[in-house]
Design a protein around this motif. Structure first.
Motif, PDB file in Angstrom:
ATOM      1  N   GLY A 124      77.145  64.292  12.690  1.00 44.93           N
ATOM      2  CA  GLY A 124      77.965  65.336  12.097  1.00 44.93           C
ATOM      3  C   GLY A 124      79.436  65.035  12.272  1.00 44.93           C
ATOM      4  O   GLY A 124      79.848  64.351  13.216  1.00 44.93           O
ATOM      5  N   HIS A 125      80.251  65.516  11.339  1.00 40.38           N
ATOM      6  CA  HIS A 125      81.698  65.328  11.305  1.00 40.38           C
ATOM      7  C   HIS A 125      82.054  63.837  11.334  1.00 40.38           C
ATOM      8  O   HIS A 125      81.959  63.177  10.320  1.00 40.38           O
ATOM      9  N   ALA A 126      82.457  63.267  12.471  1.00 46.80           N
ATOM     10  CA  ALA A 126      82.756  61.833  12.548  1.00 46.80           C
ATOM     11  C   ALA A 126      81.860  61.113  13.547  1.00 46.80           C
ATOM     12  O   ALA A 126      82.169  59.989  13.947  1.00 46.80           O
ATOM     13  N   SER A 127      80.768  61.743  13.933  1.00 48.47           N
ATOM     14  CA  SER A 127      79.879  61.182  14.958  1.00 48.47           C
ATOM     15  C   SER A 127      78.678  60.489  14.319  1.00 48.47           C
ATOM     16  O   SER A 127      77.892  61.135  13.616  1.00 48.47           O
ATOM     17  N   PHE A 128      78.568  59.189  14.549  1.00 47.92           N
ATOM     18  CA  PHE A 128      77.430  58.388  14.111  1.00 47.92           C
ATOM     19  C   PHE A 128      76.806  57.719  15.327  1.00 47.92           C
ATOM     20  O   PHE A 128      77.511  57.327  16.268  1.00 47.92           O
TER      21      PHE A 128
ATOM     22  N   GLY B 180      81.925  69.239   5.933  1.00 46.04           N
ATOM     23  CA  GLY B 180      80.717  70.043   6.005  1.00 46.04           C
ATOM     24  C   GLY B 180      80.274  70.493   7.379  1.00 46.04           C
ATOM     25  O   GLY B 180      79.256  71.174   7.481  1.00 46.04           O
ATOM     26  N   THR B 181      81.003  70.165   8.443  1.00 47.27           N
ATOM     27  CA  THR B 181      80.611  70.611   9.781  1.00 47.27           C
ATOM     28  C   THR B 181      81.641  71.555  10.376  1.00 47.27           C
ATOM     29  O   THR B 181      81.304  72.654  10.818  1.00 47.27           O
ATOM     30  N   PHE B 182      82.910  71.156  10.425  1.00 44.48           N
ATOM     31  CA  PHE B 182      83.992  71.995  10.939  1.00 44.48           C
ATOM     32  C   PHE B 182      84.963  72.316   9.801  1.00 44.48           C
ATOM     33  O   PHE B 182      85.427  71.404   9.113  1.00 44.48           O
TER      34      PHE B 182
ATOM     35  N   GLN C 259      75.034  63.910   5.586  1.00 48.22           N
ATOM     36  CA  GLN C 259      74.805  65.199   6.206  1.00 48.22           C
ATOM     37  C   GLN C 259      73.986  64.998   7.472  1.00 48.22           C
ATOM     38  O   GLN C 259      73.234  64.014   7.594  1.00 48.22           O
ATOM     39  N   PRO C 260      74.133  65.894   8.471  1.00 46.48           N
ATOM     40  CA  PRO C 260      73.486  65.677   9.762  1.00 46.48           C
ATOM     41  C   PRO C 260      71.999  65.395   9.640  1.00 46.48           C
ATOM     42  O   PRO C 260      71.272  66.057   8.906  1.00 46.48           O
ATOM     43  N   GLY C 261      71.562  64.375  10.350  1.00 48.67           N
ATOM     44  CA  GLY C 261      70.166  63.943  10.317  1.00 48.67           C
ATOM     45  C   GLY C 261      69.905  62.799   9.363  1.00 48.67           C
ATOM     46  O   GLY C 261      68.841  62.183   9.430  1.00 48.67           O
ATOM     47  N   LEU C 262      70.860  62.507   8.458  1.00 46.66           N
ATOM     48  CA  LEU C 262      70.694  61.374   7.565  1.00 46.66           C
ATOM     49  C   LEU C 262      70.563  60.072   8.360  1.00 46.66           C
ATOM     50  O   LEU C 262      71.300  59.862   9.330  1.00 46.66           O
ATOM     51  N   VAL C 263      69.631  59.228   7.961  1.00 47.82           N
ATOM     52  CA  VAL C 263      69.443  57.915   8.575  1.00 47.82           C
ATOM     53  C   VAL C 263      69.584  56.867   7.500  1.00 47.82           C
ATOM     54  O   VAL C 263      68.982  56.968   6.422  1.00 47.82           O
TER      55      VAL C 263
END
Length: 369
Positions: free
Chosen positions: A111-115, A324-326, A358-362
């Motif tokens: 999410g946001h900039a975290s991978f 899309g997160t913050f 989007q969060p959870g995308l792999v």
């Protein structure tokens, strides 16, 4: 273009401060958002260079960040689009494997900039934020619209953390401390950001480097800190006392570029990376927090900028983040996706070449588990 050393920070009356809430890229400019001290970051001490004047870092030949009077003008007169309280991801939470060996590459979006980037037997996190708010406080500031795409307890052992700069939506000291206590990862950051992290927890070890510095990560991989066009602060008086950067990861798949935060800057950050590293396999590029353009263009790309950057890089694939997160700026929560689709169509690029994550995308060559 103007050199940002020539710009000054202006003050605004305290009665206006409440109207400034929600702009995480500028939260660090406000004394009451600077944590325990109005001074924020300690000053970096080092030799003068083409981007450090002995007291503050700057973008050579680039535009500087806007002052507080411009911030007040935006927040009091902007065209703010509402966000919903929740914006669920279409992807289920990821449960990543413990390791990915060899040349295979697996990238999961938190999410946001975290991978989470997995390859060469290494587990690497970019700008990890698991906190509920992108703020120094738990009760005020931009709040998550969706949970992290990987639950903290489902993270594999983390070997490396890459911190691009000190804004609260990228440098989350609480998350760094949790990861340090659990895994003792190697933390890599541009010059000066180690002080901020160690002020929170003196036991945390941080490796710092300047633009162009290469940091070995083990297993034949390395991180190269690349010049991007941004700025940083955590208090009212500490603007640009620490450096910002993007990272090129060599020895992972066919190479990865994580841009951190950056303005387009006439394409110069992307031309530099392409010249130094050649075509890379994967580009992680920010596509959000871009309205109003008169305020944000120097520090954040919009999707059209990001598509141009992608073309200049010559990378095979891009994933878009920082949306899309913050809620940081004026555009609506889904507008970056819509604007990205328009920009790709205008350039004749297939939608699958540049995906709004989007969060959870792999991603492991394609989108999927």
């Amino acid at each position: 273009m103007t050199d940002d050393r020539s710009r000054s920070t202006h003050s605004v009356p305290r009665r206006r401060f409440a109207a400034l809430l929600g702009a995480a890229p500028v939260l660090g400019m406000l004394p009451w958002m600077g944590g325990c001290s109005a001074s924020g970051m300690a000053s970096y001490e080092g030799p003068v260079s083409d981007h450090f004047d002995g007291a503050r870092f700057f973008n050579p030949g680039g535009t500087g960040p806007r002052g507080l009077m411009d911030l007040a003008r935006w927040k009091l007169n902007g065209n703010d689009e509402d966000w919903p309280d929740a914006y669920p991801s279409p992807f289920p939470p990821d449960r990543p494997p413990r390791r990915v060996e060899g040349r295979a590459l697996r990238v999961s979006f938190v999410g946001h900039a975290s991978f989470l980037i997995q390859g060469a037997g290494l587990n690497i996190l970019t700008d990890p934020v698991w906190s509920e708010r992108a703020s120094p406080f738990s009760f005020v500031g931009p709040k998550r619209a969706n949970p992290p795409g990987i639950a903290f307890d489902d993270l594999p052992p983390i070997d490396i953390i890459l911190v691009s700069h000190g804004h609260y939506d990228h440098l989350d000291v609480e998350t760094l401390a949790r990861l340090w206590r659990r895994d003792r990862p190697r933390i890599v950051a541009p010059l000066g950001n180690d002080t901020t992290i160690r002020e929170h927890d003196p036991a945390i070890e941080v490796s710092t480097a300047d633009w162009g510095g290469a940091v070995p990560l083990g297993n034949g991989a390395e991180a190269v800190l690349e010049q991007v066009h941004h700025w940083t602060a955590r208090g009212l008086w500490d603007r640009n006392r620490a450096l910002w950067c993007g990272f090129v990861l060599r020895g992972l798949g066919d190479g990865v570029f994580f841009a951190g935060d950056t303005g387009f800057d006439d394409g110069r950050p992307f031309r530099r990376v392409a010249e130094r590293h050649g075509p890379l396999g994967l580009a992680l590029l920010p596509i959000g927090a871009y309205e109003p353009r008169w305020f944000m263009a120097g520090q954040h790309m919009n999707p059209a900028d990001a598509v141009q950057g992608f073309k200049l890089l010559g990378a095979r694939q891009a994933l878009g983040y920082h949306w899309g997160t913050f809620k940081l700026t004026d555009e609506g929560i889904g507008r970056p996706l819509a604007d990205l689709a328009v920009a790709l169509a205008a350039e004749g690029l297939a939608p699958g070449r540049f995906i709004g994550a989007q969060p959870g995308l792999v991603w492991s060559g394609t989108v999927g588990p």
